[in-house]
Structure formats: C-alpha cells, structure tokens
Design a protein around this motif. Sequence first.
Motif, short mmCIF file in Angstrom:
data_model
loop_
_atom_site.label_atom_id
_atom_site.label_comp_id
_atom_site.label_asym_id
_atom_site.label_seq_id
_atom_site.Cartn_x
_atom_site.Cartn_y
_atom_site.Cartn_z
N TYR A 55 0.82 -1.22 0.00
CA TYR A 55 0.00 0.00 0.00
C TYR A 55 0.86 1.26 0.00
N THR A 56 1.95 1.25 0.75
CA THR A 56 2.79 2.45 0.88
C THR A 56 3.45 2.84 -0.43
N SER A 57 3.56 1.89 -1.38
CA SER A 57 4.19 2.21 -2.66
C SER A 57 3.18 2.56 -3.75
N LEU A 58 1.87 2.55 -3.39
CA LEU A 58 0.83 2.90 -4.36
C LEU A 58 0.74 4.41 -4.53
N PRO A 59 0.38 4.87 -5.71
CA PRO A 59 0.11 6.31 -5.87
C PRO A 59 -1.12 6.71 -5.07
N SER A 60 -1.24 7.97 -4.77
CA SER A 60 -2.30 8.44 -3.86
C SER A 60 -3.70 8.08 -4.34
N HIS A 61 -3.97 8.14 -5.65
CA HIS A 61 -5.33 7.85 -6.12
C HIS A 61 -5.69 6.38 -5.92
N GLN A 62 -4.68 5.48 -5.95
CA GLN A 62 -4.95 4.07 -5.68
C GLN A 62 -5.09 3.82 -4.18
N GLN A 63 -4.32 4.55 -3.38
CA GLN A 63 -4.44 4.41 -1.93
C GLN A 63 -5.85 4.76 -1.47
N GLU A 64 -6.44 5.76 -2.10
CA GLU A 64 -7.80 6.17 -1.72
C GLU A 64 -8.83 5.09 -2.04
N LYS A 65 -8.54 4.29 -3.06
CA LYS A 65 -9.48 3.24 -3.47
C LYS A 65 -9.32 1.96 -2.66
N PHE A 66 -8.16 1.79 -2.05
CA PHE A 66 -7.85 0.50 -1.42
C PHE A 66 -8.74 0.21 -0.22
N ASN A 67 -9.28 -1.03 -0.21
CA ASN A 67 -10.09 -1.50 0.91
C ASN A 67 -9.98 -3.03 0.94
N ILE A 68 -9.73 -3.57 2.13
CA ILE A 68 -9.61 -5.03 2.25
C ILE A 68 -10.56 -5.53 3.34
N HIS A 69 -11.29 -6.59 3.01
CA HIS A 69 -12.23 -7.20 3.96
C HIS A 69 -11.69 -8.58 4.31
N ILE A 70 -11.54 -8.82 5.61
CA ILE A 70 -10.98 -10.10 6.08
C ILE A 70 -12.01 -10.84 6.91
N THR A 71 -12.25 -12.10 6.54
CA THR A 71 -13.14 -12.97 7.31
C THR A 71 -12.31 -14.09 7.93
N MET A 72 -12.44 -14.27 9.24
CA MET A 72 -11.71 -15.32 9.95
C MET A 72 -12.69 -16.37 10.45
N ASN A 73 -12.30 -17.63 10.28
CA ASN A 73 -13.15 -18.74 10.70
C ASN A 73 -12.31 -19.74 11.49
N ASP A 74 -12.87 -20.28 12.56
CA ASP A 74 -12.18 -21.30 13.34
C ASP A 74 -13.20 -22.06 14.17
N ILE A 75 -12.91 -23.32 14.42
CA ILE A 75 -13.83 -24.14 15.21
C ILE A 75 -13.85 -23.70 16.67
N SER A 76 -12.77 -23.02 17.11
CA SER A 76 -12.67 -22.58 18.50
C SER A 76 -13.06 -21.11 18.63
N ALA A 77 -14.16 -20.86 19.34
CA ALA A 77 -14.60 -19.47 19.56
C ALA A 77 -13.59 -18.71 20.41
N GLN A 78 -12.92 -19.43 21.31
CA GLN A 78 -11.92 -18.80 22.17
C GLN A 78 -10.77 -18.23 21.33
#
Length: 328
Positions: free
Chosen positions: A272-295
């Motif tokens: 991200y730090t090496s992207l031009p400013s107009h691409q940085q403004e567009k960047f968005n990442i969605h992360i989903t985590m799954n595991d059998i252990s709620a803890q």
Amino acid sequence: MTSSLSPRPISIRRPDDPMATSTKHEHSALRLKNDGNALFAECKFREAVACYTEGLLLTEGGEGEDLDLRAVLLSNRSGAYYEMGDYEKSSEDGRACCALLMEIEGKKFATAHEAGDAIVPPTLPPLHWKNLWRIARSLHFSGSSNPGEIHFVLNFLESESEEGNAFSAKASEMRGHLMYYQNIINNDDGATPGAKFEPSPIRASLQDPYYEYYNFGHDVSTSLLVHPKIDAQSIHLKDLTDDELSSLAVLFGGVGDGRHVFATLLDAHYQYTSLPSHQQEKFNIHITMNDISAQLLAKDILVFVLAHEMGRLASDCNQAMKESEPFF
C-alpha cells in the motif's frame, strides 16, 4: 519311544548377569517409549517428556538395539518439546538424535568392512531427515540470532535426492518464505535491523497451556497475497483495477493464532505504501476469519483491535509532536 519334538532349552540368567540387566532395561525403555507415545497422542506433552527421559536414562551407555531405541527416544522427546514450544530443547534433542544415528550407521559400516562384506555407502534413515526438518523450524521459532544456521540445515535437506525428498520441497518452500520476509525487512527504511516480520506464536491460554498448543501450529506465517512458488498467482496491489482495489476480500479457515492474517496485513501495508495516492484512496480489504474454537477467534479479534488502537494512537502522537515542534 523318543519324541521328535524335543523341548527347547531354557536359558536361566542370574539377576546380576549383565545380559539379563540389559534386556530388562531394554524392555522397560521400550515400554516407556510406548507409554510416552500414548501420552503424546493425548497432547499430554509434559508427561510424555517424563517417560522419554526415563527411557533415555535406562538406555544410557547401551549398545546395539539400545542405541536404536535411544535415537527414537531422543527424537520423540524432541517432538514433545517442540509441541510445548520449548524450541531450544527440541533443537538440542534433535541434534543429539542426528549425531547418534550417524554413529550407528558408522558402526554398521565398520562392522561390514571388518567382516569383508560388500561395501555399501552408509545411508541415513528417514528419522535423521525428520529431525533436521524439526531443527530448522525450532531454530526459526526460537528467534535464532544466526539465520545462516537455519539456511545451512535447509540447504542440507535440499541437497539430498532420495532420503531427504520427503522434506526437500518443504525446505525449499521455507527458504522462499524466509527470503521474502527478509527482503521486506531490508527494504523497509523504518524497520529495526534484525526485526522479526512474523508474530510470535507464544500466548496465554485459558485452559492447559500445553494441551491447547496444537491449535496454533508451527507453519511459517504466510501472506495470502503472495504465492510462494508462482508469482503470476500472487496479488500485486499496483496491478489491480480501482474496482478490485476497493473490493479485495480474503477468507481464513482454521485461522488459529492469526499469524497468516498478520502476515497478510503487513504485506498489504507494505504494498500500500508504494501505491500512488489515487490508488491508496481506493484500497479496501475485507478479512473474514473462521475457526472451530470461539476462544481462538476472540483472542485474535482482541489482538487486532488492540493493534489498530495502538496504530491510531501512534499516529496521533506523531502528529502532536509535529505540531508542538515550533514551541520547543
């Protein structure tokens, strides 16, 4: 009439006979090894270590089959220490096992030579390569101050064509990960020399700290944006369209301690730090985590929230320092 089924002669040894004592110790050590293996399978690693240690005491100074059993006991105890997160002791036992296996093969070679048998170059058993692979990972996870030692072991595993084949590919993949992370550290102007890219696997547990350790794994933390072997399948942010940058989504199944999530976020930030400013403004990442252990999921979420708050606080502090500079 004499029966052709003559009774087998019975050999009776006195209690003080060295052979009787050796056989008794061998059987006891074998039982301890089996008991330790059963405890290991139940993730009772401390108790397994105790069994292996007692078995090693009984086989100390032995010869022949005692040496073979001793090598297995050392290897198994190394594995138990590894599961406990005691990487230094795991590496120590692994080295001792490899040295003993080389000694055993050397004695076999010498015996064959003295007997005038056909000379066959000594070969090291699979147990040797298994321990070398564990040593390499133990050195890495213990934060070894000598990366060259890790690469030496990996190079040895990679150089073998037959016996080492089972671990040769793994060694090459691990080396690729290490080189990639080291390259990120070296190219980061703000990084501390020798800083460790991946998060530590050490954590507190609400349950037994050893029993739950298997949930955290020992694989090298990997960014999902980077394919370890095929660069064409890697995700380079600079090559994505605006729509792709704004809708990037990843799913982690069986996330465990979240080390791969950390690696992905750090890699994403690095790109991200090496992207031009107009691409940085567009960047968005969605992360989903799954595991059998709620803890485990709760722990990961707390860590990520804390990391986010610390990052925001650091940014606020830096801005405050810049604004206050004219007044000092």
